[in-house]
Write a protein that holds these residues in place. Sequence first.
Motif, PDB file in Angstrom:
ATOM      1  N   LEU A 377       5.077   7.618  31.558  1.00 32.66           N
ATOM      2  CA  LEU A 377       6.083   7.237  32.543  1.00 32.66           C
ATOM      3  C   LEU A 377       7.299   6.641  31.852  1.00 32.66           C
ATOM      4  CD1 LEU A 377       7.042   6.680  35.450  1.00 32.66           C
ATOM      5  CD2 LEU A 377       5.781   4.517  35.367  1.00 32.66           C
ATOM      6  N   PRO A 379      10.539   4.886  33.219  1.00 28.44           N
ATOM      7  CA  PRO A 379      11.121   4.395  34.465  1.00 28.44           C
ATOM      8  C   PRO A 379      12.648   4.485  34.451  1.00 28.44           C
ATOM      9  CG  PRO A 379      10.546   2.555  33.065  1.00 28.44           C
ATOM     10  CD  PRO A 379      10.078   3.796  32.349  1.00 28.44           C
ATOM     11  N   TRP A 383      13.913   6.004  39.945  1.00 28.52           N
ATOM     12  CA  TRP A 383      12.453   6.049  40.067  1.00 28.52           C
ATOM     13  C   TRP A 383      11.944   4.810  40.781  1.00 28.52           C
ATOM     14  CZ3 TRP A 383       9.192   2.327  38.130  1.00 28.52           C
ATOM     15  CH2 TRP A 383       7.815   2.580  38.271  1.00 28.52           C
ATOM     16  N   LYS A 384      12.456   3.635  40.434  1.00 29.34           N
ATOM     17  CA  LYS A 384      11.956   2.405  41.036  1.00 29.34           C
ATOM     18  C   LYS A 384      12.275   2.340  42.523  1.00 29.34           C
ATOM     19  CE  LYS A 384      11.745  -2.600  40.583  1.00 29.34           C
ATOM     20  NZ  LYS A 384      12.318  -3.838  40.030  1.00 29.34           N
ATOM     21  N   GLU A 385      13.477   2.749  42.878  1.00 31.79           N
ATOM     22  CA  GLU A 385      13.853   2.724  44.290  1.00 31.79           C
ATOM     23  C   GLU A 385      13.014   3.702  45.100  1.00 31.79           C
ATOM     24  OE1 GLU A 385      18.021   3.295  44.725  1.00 31.79           O
ATOM     25  OE2 GLU A 385      18.555   1.553  43.506  1.00 31.79           O
ATOM     26  N   THR A 386      12.737   4.870  44.524  1.00 29.98           N
ATOM     27  CA  THR A 386      11.975   5.894  45.237  1.00 29.98           C
ATOM     28  C   THR A 386      10.492   5.566  45.290  1.00 29.98           C
ATOM     29  OG1 THR A 386      13.552   7.587  44.540  1.00 29.98           O
ATOM     30  CG2 THR A 386      11.396   8.353  45.308  1.00 29.98           C
ATOM     31  N   THR A 387       9.940   5.116  44.181  1.00 29.37           N
ATOM     32  CA  THR A 387       8.494   4.926  44.070  1.00 29.37           C
ATOM     33  C   THR A 387       8.044   3.551  44.527  1.00 29.37           C
ATOM     34  OG1 THR A 387       8.496   6.441  42.176  1.00 29.37           O
ATOM     35  CG2 THR A 387       6.524   5.089  42.499  1.00 29.37           C
ATOM     36  N   VAL A 388       8.768   2.538  44.092  1.00 31.21           N
ATOM     37  CA  VAL A 388       8.365   1.163  44.384  1.00 31.21           C
ATOM     38  C   VAL A 388       9.070   0.623  45.621  1.00 31.21           C
ATOM     39  CG1 VAL A 388       8.138  -1.163  43.390  1.00 31.21           C
ATOM     40  CG2 VAL A 388       8.004   0.838  41.911  1.00 31.21           C
ATOM     41  N   GLY A 389      10.245   1.193  45.910  1.00 30.70           N
ATOM     42  CA  GLY A 389      11.009   0.725  47.056  1.00 30.70           C
ATOM     43  C   GLY A 389      11.772  -0.552  46.771  1.00 30.70           C
ATOM     44  N   TRP A 392      16.587  -2.078  41.021  1.00 36.34           N
ATOM     45  CA  TRP A 392      16.436  -2.301  39.576  1.00 36.34           C
ATOM     46  C   TRP A 392      17.289  -3.494  39.177  1.00 36.34           C
ATOM     47  CZ3 TRP A 392      13.627   0.543  35.878  1.00 36.34           C
ATOM     48  CH2 TRP A 392      13.916   0.265  34.540  1.00 36.34           C
ATOM     49  N   ASP A 406       7.477  -1.076  33.152  1.00 36.59           N
ATOM     50  CA  ASP A 406       6.763   0.063  33.720  1.00 36.59           C
ATOM     51  C   ASP A 406       6.584   1.229  32.757  1.00 36.59           C
ATOM     52  OD1 ASP A 406       6.442  -0.938  36.452  1.00 36.59           O
ATOM     53  OD2 ASP A 406       8.621  -0.789  36.578  1.00 36.59           O
TER      54      ASP A 406
END
Length: 600
Positions: A377, A379, A383-389, A392, A406
């Motif tokens: 992975l 990051p 990615w963080k906005e899409t996956t973790v919501g 950053w 990550d």
Amino acid sequence: MQLPWRLLAVLALFTSLFGLLWLRAWDVQVFRGSEFAQQALANRLYQLPLTANRGVITDRYGLPLAWNQRQYWLADQPDSLYSDLTPLDRQQALERLATQSGAVRKTNARRYALATELAHVIGYTGQVTSEELDTDPNLTIRSTTGKLGLEKLYDARLRGQEGRQTQEIDALLQRLRLFQVQPAQSGQGLATSLDRFLAEVAYQALGEQRGSVVISDARTGQVLVLVNKPSFNAELFTHPDQHLPDAATRHQLSQVFQDETEPMFNRALAGLYPPGSVFKLVTALAGLETGRLDSTTTVLDEGVIRVGEFEYSNWYFSQFGRTEGEIGLQRAISRSNDIFFYKAAEWIGPDRLAENARLLGFGRPTGIELSGEAAGLVPSPAWKETTVGERWFLGNTYHFGIGQGDVLVTPLQVNQLTQTLANGGTQCRPTLVAGAPPRCQEVGLLLDHLNVVLAGMIDACSLGGTAFPFFERNQHLAAASATTTTTATTETESVAERLRQGQLACKTGTSEFGGADERGFRRTHGWFTAIVEPRLAAVVDSPAGRYQSWRQAIAQHDFPRRLAITVLVESDDDEPFKEGSADAAPVAKQIIDWMEQGPE
């Protein structure tokens, strides 16, 4: 005189029945006679599959890693299709063959030179499954197929083509005579790039630690060593034909499956770990390639960077309360200075850093010829906005720059990065197959940028760096070179020359993971990755044994001039804080010392 109508009807019926019987007899005996003759013949013939000799798997020196061993069995009813079989040793079988050859049955068992050390790579064979029978018409219920590793990937090549032995039998399933034989076709061999001697040494060097060792040819990407610990005995899974394992073997298999340390897990290519400070090599290259850093860039290390209520410290300050002061890129690599790489990541930006990490092979499988490889992975803010919501933050960038947060990698990916640096920026796909053409490509790194990073890596393994197990070695080689060098060299020549001298270029890493304990500490894994040109002694003065055999083997075959060596050691409940310099580097040192000096 007319016959009564009832009698006429009876005569007509009998005439019709006789005609039908005659037509049926003509159909059976004349029109379809050959067809029924074949069916009758088939009903008294029995086809017995003849197992093909599976191809031998060899190492880079032509020494066998996997081969077939003949097994012998005594049939209690030799003339029957179904007999109870009793195992025989070779001597017993020879005696029986001389007097009672028809009672001796022969099968093949798969054997492995390093059944535990190379279990994840070579794999093992086992009985065919129903799914395999459904998808491959060449298989029978007696077939043996590869289940893991190279045995599985190259199964069609290795297993060959089964033959057939046709026996005539009677109604009681007794054999009457041999009717026909179609010989089996042996499978093809597979030559690998593996070094069985180094693999055994690397496995032993890990000691009781859990982890992985990967060693590759820096020029071609050929893998010489890929070992994991813990491992399992591949021969536990390999049983000849339909013979079931005994009680002791079943108990050992049960222990393998129930072991919480997961001995069947291929850590080298499927294990995902935060890379820790070895990722600083990526950050350094990204900074140089994007123009955010150069060889003169400096950062003031005051121990801690504060962003609002958050603090980001350097390991040297956290452990010893000391700072590095003004520090440049080369020394930041050698000292693994967190403060420098926090700021470097901030200047580069997370998106450009992620882009460069992917360029260097992270975030995707390397493509080695084994199944189950993880992509890892890399990051990014998107990615963080899409996956973790979540958004950053700058703290995410700081952690990303030092290989924390990550980002996740495999030991094989770290080894490929090291190979790329050792090969002048040319990245090669890792391969286990000898003779396969190298699949390499330039990643677009400037030579000057590479040399800055390599100089920092050499310093990391030298006095004042972090990899203290190698200080004496590099210092000795540097001193020996100084006495023979009379002309001045450029910085580029200096780096290349230091590598040719045998000085190590390395990077240590200690990566945190999981939640903090009551003291605020997180468990850590240890990393060590290095470039080395082994300095093999010109004269081998060693008793006959493994080392002497290895030196004879490399004298007769090509051996890589430059190697990329990567070691990962996992923490455990007994030792929750593993370090790159204290735990991973000594593993590499033991391997290199063995190559250069032999056993003590």
